[in-house]
Design a protein around this motif. Sequence first.
Motif, PDB file in Angstrom:
ATOM      1  N   PHE A   1       1.650   3.717 -10.432  1.00  0.00           N
ATOM      2  CA  PHE A   1       2.367   3.702 -11.713  1.00  0.00           C
ATOM      3  C   PHE A   1       3.563   4.634 -11.676  1.00  0.00           C
ATOM      4  O   PHE A   1       4.661   4.280 -12.124  1.00  0.00           O
ATOM      5  CB  PHE A   1       1.413   4.100 -12.844  1.00  0.00           C
ATOM      6  N   THR A   2       3.378   5.830 -11.118  1.00  0.00           N
ATOM      7  CA  THR A   2       4.475   6.800 -11.043  1.00  0.00           C
ATOM      8  C   THR A   2       5.618   6.274 -10.186  1.00  0.00           C
ATOM      9  O   THR A   2       6.796   6.365 -10.562  1.00  0.00           O
ATOM     10  CB  THR A   2       3.960   8.125 -10.470  1.00  0.00           C
ATOM     11  N   ASN A   3       5.289   5.721  -9.022  1.00  0.00           N
ATOM     12  CA  ASN A   3       6.323   5.225  -8.110  1.00  0.00           C
ATOM     13  C   ASN A   3       7.101   4.060  -8.716  1.00  0.00           C
ATOM     14  O   ASN A   3       8.340   4.033  -8.663  1.00  0.00           O
ATOM     15  CB  ASN A   3       5.690   4.794  -6.784  1.00  0.00           C
TER      16      ASN A   3
ATOM     17  N   VAL B   1       0.833  -1.200   0.000  1.00  0.00           N
ATOM     18  CA  VAL B   1       0.000   0.000   0.000  1.00  0.00           C
ATOM     19  C   VAL B   1       0.870   1.253   0.000  1.00  0.00           C
ATOM     20  O   VAL B   1       0.593   2.226  -0.715  1.00  0.00           O
ATOM     21  CB  VAL B   1      -0.948  -0.015   1.217  1.00  0.00           C
ATOM     22  N   GLY B   2       1.945   1.268   0.803  1.00  0.00           N
ATOM     23  CA  GLY B   2       2.824   2.430   0.848  1.00  0.00           C
ATOM     24  C   GLY B   2       3.472   2.735  -0.477  1.00  0.00           C
ATOM     25  O   GLY B   2       3.773   3.902  -0.779  1.00  0.00           O
ATOM     26  N   SER B   3       3.685   1.699  -1.299  1.00  0.00           N
ATOM     27  CA  SER B   3       4.301   1.933  -2.606  1.00  0.00           C
ATOM     28  C   SER B   3       3.352   2.593  -3.596  1.00  0.00           C
ATOM     29  O   SER B   3       3.772   2.959  -4.694  1.00  0.00           O
ATOM     30  CB  SER B   3       4.791   0.605  -3.188  1.00  0.00           C
ATOM     31  N   THR B   4       2.092   2.746  -3.212  1.00  0.00           N
ATOM     32  CA  THR B   4       1.116   3.367  -4.118  1.00  0.00           C
ATOM     33  C   THR B   4       0.744   4.784  -3.706  1.00  0.00           C
ATOM     34  O   THR B   4      -0.141   5.383  -4.320  1.00  0.00           O
ATOM     35  CB  THR B   4      -0.169   2.514  -4.175  1.00  0.00           C
ATOM     36  N   HIS B   5       1.403   5.319  -2.660  1.00  0.00           N
ATOM     37  CA  HIS B   5       1.111   6.678  -2.197  1.00  0.00           C
ATOM     38  C   HIS B   5       2.279   7.603  -2.515  1.00  0.00           C
ATOM     39  O   HIS B   5       3.374   7.158  -2.870  1.00  0.00           O
ATOM     40  CB  HIS B   5       0.822   6.684  -0.692  1.00  0.00           C
TER      41      HIS B   5
ATOM     42  N   LEU C   1       9.222   5.250  -2.482  1.00  0.00           N
ATOM     43  CA  LEU C   1      10.135   4.597  -3.417  1.00  0.00           C
ATOM     44  C   LEU C   1      10.912   3.464  -2.743  1.00  0.00           C
ATOM     45  O   LEU C   1      11.252   2.468  -3.383  1.00  0.00           O
ATOM     46  CB  LEU C   1      11.106   5.626  -4.002  1.00  0.00           C
ATOM     47  N   ILE C   2      11.207   3.626  -1.461  1.00  0.00           N
ATOM     48  CA  ILE C   2      11.857   2.536  -0.730  1.00  0.00           C
ATOM     49  C   ILE C   2      10.933   1.331  -0.674  1.00  0.00           C
ATOM     50  O   ILE C   2      11.366   0.182  -0.891  1.00  0.00           O
ATOM     51  CB  ILE C   2      12.234   2.997   0.689  1.00  0.00           C
ATOM     52  N   MET C   3       9.659   1.556  -0.380  1.00  0.00           N
ATOM     53  CA  MET C   3       8.703   0.449  -0.339  1.00  0.00           C
ATOM     54  C   MET C   3       8.496  -0.143  -1.724  1.00  0.00           C
ATOM     55  O   MET C   3       8.326  -1.363  -1.866  1.00  0.00           O
ATOM     56  CB  MET C   3       7.372   0.933   0.251  1.00  0.00           C
ATOM     57  N   THR C   4       8.512   0.687  -2.756  1.00  0.00           N
ATOM     58  CA  THR C   4       8.396   0.179  -4.121  1.00  0.00           C
ATOM     59  C   THR C   4       9.562  -0.742  -4.464  1.00  0.00           C
ATOM     60  O   THR C   4       9.387  -1.825  -5.029  1.00  0.00           O
ATOM     61  CB  THR C   4       8.348   1.353  -5.113  1.00  0.00           C
TER      62      THR C   4
END
Length: 297
Positions: free
Chosen positions: A68-70, A45-49, A265-268
Amino acid sequence: MSATIDVERLAAASRRRRLRGRILTHAALILGVMIFALPIWITLVGSTHDTDTIGRGDVPLLPGGEAFTNYARAWAEGGGGRNTFSVPASTMLLNSLTMALVIACGKIAISLLSAFAVVFFAFPFRMFFFWMIFITLMLPVEVRIIPTFQVMTDLALINTMTGLTLPLIASATATLLFRQFFLTIPDEYVEAAKVDGAGPMRFFKDVVLPLSVTSMAALFVIQFIYGWNQYLWPLLMVSDRDLETVIVGLTKMIGIGDTQNEWNLIMTTAVFALLPPVLVVVLMQRWFIRGLTETEK
């Protein structure tokens, strides 16, 4: 009549107990899955914020609209710290994948040959050499890491993929497992191969390898994850950011202060790091279980 009623009551009570047992068992399993899955869900979820949402200390439980951006930015540019040089996640994943594959395949190849030699060849000090290999299991990695690093320095293999993978290829565990499996191969197979005029390498290729497929698959899963999760050795061996692995890169993405970190970005990148080992386990699950459970070949 009363006896029949008593039997029916006992059967109904037994069914209720079994039902309660199943409900409690499933409830415990579901609770355990939720506990273990919650950090992964928060990472997903964090990778989508966006950065501001995570930077405020909010812990969202529902996906956002910046996925998508992340993922595109982390894949192509990297990120994590505004004041640090970023390595793209694609580069780190390729380095980790190469390292894990070379380590896994190298360990299996060398262990197969060494176990084959120990079991099927009679040569002086055969068991002495086997026990010398086995004794290395008692030496922690930290004990061997300084002399190994010195050897790599003398061979000018610092900051190379060869230096990153070569010292981790040897495996006493895999040699021991293959030896124990080879000891279960009937002597009749060896005698039949000799009668047919098959040499040692033909016997190895046509008999031993086909029988070892499930064991090789199980060890591949274990050794791939072992190579993928390496942290200390890549941290020492590599200073070139183009050879950085994703496990080391994740730690370097975290800056000194929380305000410098782009946690989305770290979570991504952490999600990217999760995918290859999960895919290997899922795709090879059947072979992995067979390799661990089959004892008679």
